[in-house]
Design an enzyme around this catalytic site. Sequence first.
Site, mmCIF file in Angstrom:
data_model
loop_
_atom_site.group_PDB
_atom_site.id
_atom_site.type_symbol
_atom_site.label_atom_id
_atom_site.label_comp_id
_atom_site.label_asym_id
_atom_site.label_seq_id
_atom_site.Cartn_x
_atom_site.Cartn_y
_atom_site.Cartn_z
ATOM 1 N N ASN A 37 -9.291 -7.210 7.254
ATOM 2 C CA ASN A 37 -9.284 -6.599 8.748
ATOM 3 C C ASN A 37 -10.919 -5.662 8.555
ATOM 4 O OD1 ASN A 37 -9.036 -5.842 11.481
ATOM 5 N ND2 ASN A 37 -6.712 -4.829 11.078
ATOM 6 N N HIS A 122 7.693 -3.718 14.857
ATOM 7 C CA HIS A 122 7.226 -2.523 15.423
ATOM 8 C C HIS A 122 7.621 -1.989 16.644
ATOM 9 C CE1 HIS A 122 3.450 -2.684 12.663
ATOM 10 N NE2 HIS A 122 4.564 -3.076 12.134
ATOM 11 N N ARG A 147 10.421 -0.595 12.508
ATOM 12 C CA ARG A 147 9.428 0.515 12.495
ATOM 13 C C ARG A 147 9.445 1.433 13.617
ATOM 14 N NH1 ARG A 147 2.989 0.398 10.668
ATOM 15 N NH2 ARG A 147 2.938 0.761 13.051
ATOM 16 N N TYR A 159 -2.625 6.317 15.848
ATOM 17 C CA TYR A 159 -2.966 4.966 15.078
ATOM 18 C C TYR A 159 -1.578 4.536 14.881
ATOM 19 C CZ TYR A 159 -4.388 1.319 11.577
ATOM 20 O OH TYR A 159 -4.619 0.256 10.976
ATOM 21 N N ASP A 210 5.781 4.671 9.403
ATOM 22 C CA ASP A 210 4.363 4.418 8.613
ATOM 23 C C ASP A 210 3.396 5.648 8.737
ATOM 24 O OD1 ASP A 210 2.121 3.620 7.250
ATOM 25 O OD2 ASP A 210 2.266 1.752 8.346
ATOM 26 N N HIS A 212 0.549 6.207 7.381
ATOM 27 C CA HIS A 212 -0.933 5.480 7.399
ATOM 28 C C HIS A 212 -1.922 6.576 6.766
ATOM 29 C CE1 HIS A 212 0.499 3.178 11.107
ATOM 30 N NE2 HIS A 212 0.110 2.141 10.165
ATOM 31 N N GLU A 236 6.499 4.951 4.938
ATOM 32 C CA GLU A 236 5.279 4.272 4.247
ATOM 33 C C GLU A 236 4.005 5.008 4.184
ATOM 34 O OE1 GLU A 236 5.117 0.616 6.257
ATOM 35 O OE2 GLU A 236 2.761 0.557 6.186
ATOM 36 N N GLU A 262 -0.058 -1.647 0.929
ATOM 37 C CA GLU A 262 -0.948 -2.577 1.636
ATOM 38 C C GLU A 262 -2.372 -2.688 1.354
ATOM 39 O OE1 GLU A 262 0.464 -1.121 5.434
ATOM 40 O OE2 GLU A 262 -1.469 -0.656 5.946
ATOM 41 N N ARG A 278 4.134 -2.897 -0.878
ATOM 42 C CA ARG A 278 3.743 -3.598 -0.029
ATOM 43 C C ARG A 278 2.491 -4.702 0.002
ATOM 44 N NH1 ARG A 278 5.013 -3.108 4.895
ATOM 45 N NH2 ARG A 278 2.889 -2.593 5.542
ATOM 46 N N HIS A 307 3.483 -6.310 3.582
ATOM 47 C CA HIS A 307 2.462 -6.081 4.858
ATOM 48 C C HIS A 307 2.690 -7.514 5.721
ATOM 49 C CE1 HIS A 307 -1.564 -4.768 6.339
ATOM 50 N NE2 HIS A 307 -0.828 -4.394 7.269
ATOM 51 N N ASP A 311 -3.012 -8.917 11.377
ATOM 52 C CA ASP A 311 -4.484 -9.376 10.897
ATOM 53 C C ASP A 311 -4.157 -10.205 9.489
ATOM 54 O OD1 ASP A 311 -3.610 -6.418 10.123
ATOM 55 O OD2 ASP A 311 -4.688 -6.625 8.559
ATOM 56 N N GLU A 334 7.510 -7.109 6.573
ATOM 57 C CA GLU A 334 7.021 -7.031 7.733
ATOM 58 C C GLU A 334 6.460 -8.142 8.890
ATOM 59 O OE1 GLU A 334 3.165 -4.793 7.655
ATOM 60 O OE2 GLU A 334 3.621 -3.667 9.612
ATOM 61 N N TRP A 397 -8.335 12.397 3.028
ATOM 62 C CA TRP A 397 -8.494 12.454 1.727
ATOM 63 C C TRP A 397 -9.102 11.488 0.738
ATOM 64 C CZ3 TRP A 397 -7.869 17.285 1.323
ATOM 65 C CH2 TRP A 397 -7.091 18.221 2.302
HETATM 66 O O1 EZ4 Z 1 -3.213 -0.651 8.948
HETATM 67 O O2 EZ4 Z 1 -2.626 -4.022 9.396
HETATM 68 O O3 EZ4 Z 1 2.016 -1.396 8.190
HETATM 69 N N1 EZ4 Z 1 0.977 -1.666 9.039
HETATM 70 C C1 EZ4 Z 1 -0.132 -1.129 8.948
HETATM 71 C C2 EZ4 Z 1 -1.067 -1.854 9.820
HETATM 72 C C3 EZ4 Z 1 -2.260 -1.946 9.009
HETATM 73 C C4 EZ4 Z 1 -3.284 -2.708 9.409
HETATM 74 C C5 EZ4 Z 1 -4.717 -2.749 8.626
HETATM 75 O O4 EZ4 Z 1 -5.286 -4.087 8.869
HETATM 76 O O5 EZ4 Z 1 -0.279 -0.079 8.517
HETATM 77 O O6 EZ4 Z 1 -1.309 -1.179 11.119
HETATM 78 CO CO CO Z 2 1.312 0.305 6.796
#
Ligand code: EZ4
Ligand code: CO
Length: 397
Positions: A37, A122, A147, A159, A210, A212, A236, A262, A278, A307, A311, A334, A397
Amino acid sequence: MKITDARVIVTCPGRNFVTLKIVTDDGVTGVGDATLNGRELAVAAYLTEHVVPVLIGRDPMRIEDIWQYLYRGAYWRRGPVTMSAIAAVDTALWDIKGKVAGLPVYQLLGGRSREGVTVYGHANGDTVDDAMTEVSRYLSLGYKAVRVQTGVPGLATTYGVSKDKLFYEPADAAIPTEAVWSTQRYLSHVPSVFARAREEFGPSVKLLHDVHHRLTPIEAARLGKALEPYELTWLEDPVPAELQEGFRLIRQHTTTPLAVGEVFNTIYDAQQLIDYIRTTVVHAGGITHLRRIFDLAALYHVRSGSHGATDLSPVCMSAALHVDISIPNFGLQEYMRHTAETDEVFPHGYRFDDGYLYPSEEPGLGVDIDETAAARYPYRPASLPVNRLEDGTLHNW
Ligand code: EZ4
Ligand code: CO
């Protein structure tokens, strides 16, 4: 049997995908996903310039030897671009071997270890109310695991919270958009989301969240502790995972299970201080290498939690399901629905029923690419967003 051709196909049926199609002198073909991605063309060039020329003339049955040849032979090992390119070759070769054997790939991996692959969807919403509506929608579709992500009061965007509900895509602009992040606002909000979800949906649904990679270890420890009463299946990517010591600190403070990986691409990234790993087929060297990662994980009581965002193309999802159904230490998969355009470009035989995905029973992976349809959707540059703190500092970070 010999490889006679290998084509790198870049297409954008709603989002960008890179696919490798390997052709043999017997007329048998195989497909592999190579999508990374926001960095799609780097993998496409790696394949076209450096991999395709060395594949022509090789015996496609020698999956292990070709994997080792590409990994060791490059001298420059590991990294997401290299490992996604190797993954595409490996996946396509398993597809070919399955077709030659007349068996779905999971049979070559040892056969079924379970009836179906438990997936999670999701549920997103700007508000907690919206997110709860989405959770109930997933539950009514039969999902056993969901999730949950919501907007954070005081932050303009978050995000992982999409505008569209069933179709989610974080790569939203050619030049990365910039979002503002506040750990303070986030940490004070998230526990209330899960308090509400448990209250509304009871104890049996598996709930996931998640982060992120947005926190430090001590912040993640605090969040894990605060979420303990709501019995998450996993938290996550609480922190960026390069520093493995951070997970020791998190685990000293909380029993909330952790899912990470992931962005891992080899077995050397894998670690013991988590509960679910993942990694998936496309970013971690294909079926051959992913199985090694999962076997190592099993020694440490770590289960798979691959994951499966949009994408990862239907080619990757098909391959992932053959792995998921066969390995002993499967945890969760997922699953985010692809658009109708993506499904048209990648005809596939896997199916969803009542919270489970089932791999195709056709020989090979049970997926293909329709190159005529793919040609109708040219590549469009798209990047993942970046985050800054409220004072402008580039985050994570
Ligand atoms: O950030 O697939 O768990 N899923 C995620 C996604 C990822 C994207 C990155 O390409 O965290 O949203
Ligand atoms: Co994720």
